[in-house]
Enzyme design. Structure first.
Site, PDB file in Angstrom:
ATOM      1  N   CYS A  76      37.221  30.279 -61.324  1.00 19.63           N
ATOM      2  CA  CYS A  76      37.442  31.361 -62.288  1.00 19.63           C
ATOM      3  C   CYS A  76      38.920  31.671 -62.587  1.00 19.63           C
ATOM      4  O   CYS A  76      39.278  31.836 -63.767  1.00 19.63           O
ATOM      5  CB  CYS A  76      36.683  32.620 -61.882  1.00 19.63           C
ATOM      6  N   ARG A  98      35.420  24.965 -49.656  1.00 18.44           N
ATOM      7  CA  ARG A  98      35.348  26.203 -48.881  1.00 18.44           C
ATOM      8  C   ARG A  98      35.290  25.855 -47.399  1.00 18.44           C
ATOM      9  O   ARG A  98      34.552  24.955 -46.998  1.00 18.44           O
ATOM     10  CB  ARG A  98      34.136  27.047 -49.297  1.00 18.44           C
ATOM     11  N   GLN A 110      30.392  22.599 -58.656  1.00 16.81           N
ATOM     12  CA  GLN A 110      29.590  23.626 -59.317  1.00 16.81           C
ATOM     13  C   GLN A 110      29.307  23.244 -60.766  1.00 16.81           C
ATOM     14  O   GLN A 110      30.136  22.615 -61.419  1.00 16.81           O
ATOM     15  CB  GLN A 110      30.337  24.958 -59.313  1.00 16.81           C
ATOM     16  N   ASP A 139      29.686  25.099 -63.215  1.00 19.03           N
ATOM     17  CA  ASP A 139      30.299  26.409 -63.401  1.00 19.03           C
ATOM     18  C   ASP A 139      30.658  26.649 -64.861  1.00 19.03           C
ATOM     19  O   ASP A 139      30.948  25.709 -65.605  1.00 19.03           O
ATOM     20  CB  ASP A 139      31.570  26.462 -62.548  1.00 19.03           C
ATOM     21  N   HIS A 190      32.494  30.061 -67.435  1.00 19.68           N
ATOM     22  CA  HIS A 190      32.912  31.448 -67.619  1.00 19.68           C
ATOM     23  C   HIS A 190      32.885  31.752 -69.104  1.00 19.68           C
ATOM     24  O   HIS A 190      33.421  30.985 -69.913  1.00 19.68           O
ATOM     25  CB  HIS A 190      34.298  31.675 -67.014  1.00 19.68           C
ATOM     26  N   LYS A 193      25.832  41.177 -60.068  1.00 18.12           N
ATOM     27  CA  LYS A 193      25.384  39.850 -60.507  1.00 18.12           C
ATOM     28  C   LYS A 193      23.867  39.780 -60.558  1.00 18.12           C
ATOM     29  O   LYS A 193      23.166  40.463 -59.801  1.00 18.12           O
ATOM     30  CB  LYS A 193      25.931  38.758 -59.594  1.00 18.12           C
ATOM     31  N   HIS A 247      30.825  35.238 -65.104  1.00 24.09           N
ATOM     32  CA  HIS A 247      30.815  34.068 -64.227  1.00 24.09           C
ATOM     33  C   HIS A 247      29.366  33.602 -64.139  1.00 24.09           C
ATOM     34  O   HIS A 247      28.494  34.389 -63.772  1.00 24.09           O
ATOM     35  CB  HIS A 247      31.285  34.434 -62.821  1.00 24.09           C
TER      36      HIS A 247
END
Length: 661
Positions: A351, A380, A398, A400, A402, A488, A534
């Site tokens: 992000c 991570r 991910q 992912d 945004h 979320k 997100h």
């Protein structure tokens, strides 16, 4: 007198000392027998605990399955601890909570760690305790009384914990017969309320006292517990089925991937496994392109100051891989790093980098919504003990994205996301899932007004979306489980054997755009902050592929299968024809292998079935002469005799991805 209000609105006047059990008995003998606990002003309590004033009362029976299971599992944990101390004198107890499907208890054995061989004897002793039907008795003690009792009994771990309990808190113990433990409760009336056929001890493992590897190693005994034998048998069947579907086992059988200590928590994808990955990625990319996303790629390594500004450094640093920004010393006698260099970190999420792309150039209100996607590789720093196959890893990718939106666009954009996610899940074979709204945690950025607005927007988006009514009917809210910067929506899939997996998510964030100074020019010519959504649908490719493996038991839909067909010969005379069939299938776009080994056809069929190959095209001398194939499909005992052209047409149609049909 106290006024006790029942769920139907009726009120009973009772004297001090009256218990919920007394009211159940006054209503009728059937309820008195069925009631196992009570909700008093919403709090789950022992049915024998007296009222302390006016209250609302709801009696709990086995029909209230969630509460009943929690009580039973807690009771079974206490019964197990008593059984262990009877069988193994000198064993110390520590903690024993209920879990999602049972319970566990951590013990400090006097002589040796427990093993799985000890479990049958402990189970037998537990059944004896249940048969005694000892009452669970709640008592309020002082902290000094607790500490003195534990020290007298040689329970050093419990004494240490009791010494740290706050002075002002009501401290309770529960006893069954002569055995007792420090516990908040609640419990059922007695051990006899438990079904002695509804539990099973499952395994023993090691666990550190208070979860700290510097502390003593304990023996943890796990059990599964239910309300009756039927529920237990169903659960054990699911466990057996889950073992058969274990993605690590199937991944090895199908030659998809492996893991090894040289790269803890990172996956070595083999050619077949990466073919599966590529099909899934290509499908997701087509869906995102069609939904108006733009794809980006951002750096792996970023300056720590960027993570400080975003807020992740203070709240997430323990999960980040941090490296100094300097060239290592090559002198063997000196320190590798100076210790004075600036720090950088491998990105644990995408992000902040996406905000930096958004900030390049001036953005207008007309540019929004901007849907920015990245199949971003992140790292991570998960503890070694938490790693699990490809489900819990350190390096992951991910799906992912945004979405930068104006305030007036937010609800509609979340609706669109929910509907895209719904379509993707159905394409991948998941018809059933639950939507949950994770609300503000105790530690968070932003004021209450911002959180009120953000939570309500997500709530409205779900209810206004085109999701099916059964999905909406299961919508629930989870207090305190939001991220530190945003509430979320979570999407929990249900797989083929009834397990749930939290995968997709969308978060409504007004904090990060402000911290990283993201803005657009509104219709009024002034600067405004966008809201940043997100979102992910699969979550991570690694974990989702693991879920897919277990959901389908390795029998993937044809479009996802790494190998879609194998051409196998019966006799060597058909080798040339087998190669010709293979080439024609490949020319049609199918993923095909040839098996011309000098093995019996039954052996080949069995081997390719174990490898979960969806289609086996068997060819012999007759098929070579006639230009035909014998098609065997995975899971079927029969075979079809088709012309080669008909077989190719059928397989090509079946191999189309859902979005391309």
């Amino acid at each position: 007198m106290y006024s006790i209000t029942l769920p139907d609105g009726s009120v009973r006047e009772v004297a001090p000392g009256t218990t919920p059990a007394d009211i159940a008995a006054a209503i009728g003998p059937g309820l008195a027998k069925a009631a196992i606990a009570a909700r008093v002003d919403g709090e789950l309590r022992d049915i024998m605990r007296p009222f302390e004033g006016n209250a609302n009362l709801a009696l709990v029976t086995a029909k209230d399955e969630k509460d009943a299971l929690e009580l039973a599992r807690h009771d079974f944990a206490h019964v197990m601890a008593e059984a262990v101390q009877h069988l193994f004198p000198g064993t110390q107890i520590t903690f024993g909570p209920a879990t999602d499907d049972g319970f566990y208890y951590d013990f400090a054995p006097k002589e040796r760690p427990f093993t799985d061989e000890d479990l049958p004897a402990i189970e037998a002793e537990m059944r004896k305790i249940i048969a005694k039907n000892e009452p669970f008795v709640r008592e309020v003690w002082s902290r000094e009384q607790l500490i003195a009792t534990w020290r007298k009994q040689g329970e050093t771990f419990k004494a240490e914990w009791a010494a740290e309990l706050p002075d002002g808190e009501e401290l309770t113990i529960y006893r069954q017969g002569a055995w007792l433990d420090m516990c908040r409760g609640p419990h059922m009336v007695s051990t006899g309320k438990l079904d002695p056929t509804a539990f099973k001890l499952t395994r023993v493992s090691g666990a550190y006292w208070r979860g700290d590897q510097n502390n003593a190693m304990l023996s943890r005994i796990y059990g599964t517990a239910w309300l009756n034998k039927k529920q237990l048998d169903q659960h054990l069947f699911r466990l057996e089925e889950a073992a058969k579907r274990d993605h690590r086992k199937i991944g090895q059988e199908m030659d998809l991937f492996h893991l090894q200590s040289e790269a803890q928590g990172s996956v070595f994808w083999h050619p077949k496994g990466f073919l599966l990955w590529r099909q899934l990625e290509a499908y997701m990319r087509r869906r995102l392109d069609a939904a108006g996303y733009v794809e980006v790629k951002t750096p792996q390594l970023m300056d720590a100051r960027q993570w400080e500004q975003s807020g992740h450094w203070g709240k997430y640093r323990e999960n980040m891989f941090v490296v100094p920004d300097e060239i290592p010393n090559t002198d063997d006698e000196a320190a590798i790093f100076s210790g004075t260099a600036d720090l950088m970190a491998l990105k644990p999420m995408n992000c902040p980098a996406h905000v930096l792309i958004f900030r390049q150039g001036i953005k207008s209100y007309r540019d929004l919504p901007m849907r920015m996607a990245e199949f971003g590789c992140c790292h991570r720093n998960e503890p070694h003990g938490a790693l699990h196959g490809i489900m819990r890893v350190r390096q992951f990718t991910q799906d992912d994205a945004h979405i930068f939106v104006r305030e007036d666009q937010l609800i509609e954009e979340v609706q669109k996301f929910c509907e895209l996610l719904d379509s993707v899940y159905k394409d991948l074979g998941f018809e059933d899932y639950a939507v949950k709204l994770a609300l503000r945690p105790d530690k968070r950025f932003g004021d209450d007004a911002m959180w009120d607005k953000a939570e309500d927007e997500l709530r409205q988006a779900v209810l206004l979306s085109n999701l099916s009514e059964p999905i909406k009917a299961k919508f629930e809210e989870l207090p305190g489980e939001g991220a530190f910067y945003a509430p979320k929506l979570e999407f929990h899939l249900t797989d083929a054997i009834g397990r749930t997996w939290q995968v997709g998510t969308i978060q409504s964030d007004r904090v990060l755009p402000d911290r990283l100074d993201a803005s657009y020019v509104g219709a009024d010519g002034e600067r405004h902050r966008p809201v940043m959504l997100h979102r992910a649908i699969l979550g991570t490719f690694e974990r989702f592929i693991g879920i897919l493996i277990e959901h389908h038991a390795g029998r993937f839909p044809l479009w996802l299968s790494p190998v879609q067909a194998v051409v196998a010969t019966i006799v060597s005379d058909a080798d040339d024809y087998a190669n010709e069939v293979t080439e024609k299938l490949r020319a049609a776009g199918l993923r095909v292998e040839t098996d011309v080994r000098n093995e019996k056809i039954n052996y080949k069929v069995r081997e390719h079935s174990l490898a979960k190959v969806p289609n086996l095209l068997v060819v012999g001398k007759r098929e070579a002469e006639e230009g035909t194939v014998a098609l065997r499909q995975l899971g079927s005992d029969r075979q079809q005799f088709l012309t080669l052209d008909a077989a190719i047409a059928m397989l090509v149609e079946g191999a189309k991805a859902p979005d391309q049909k």
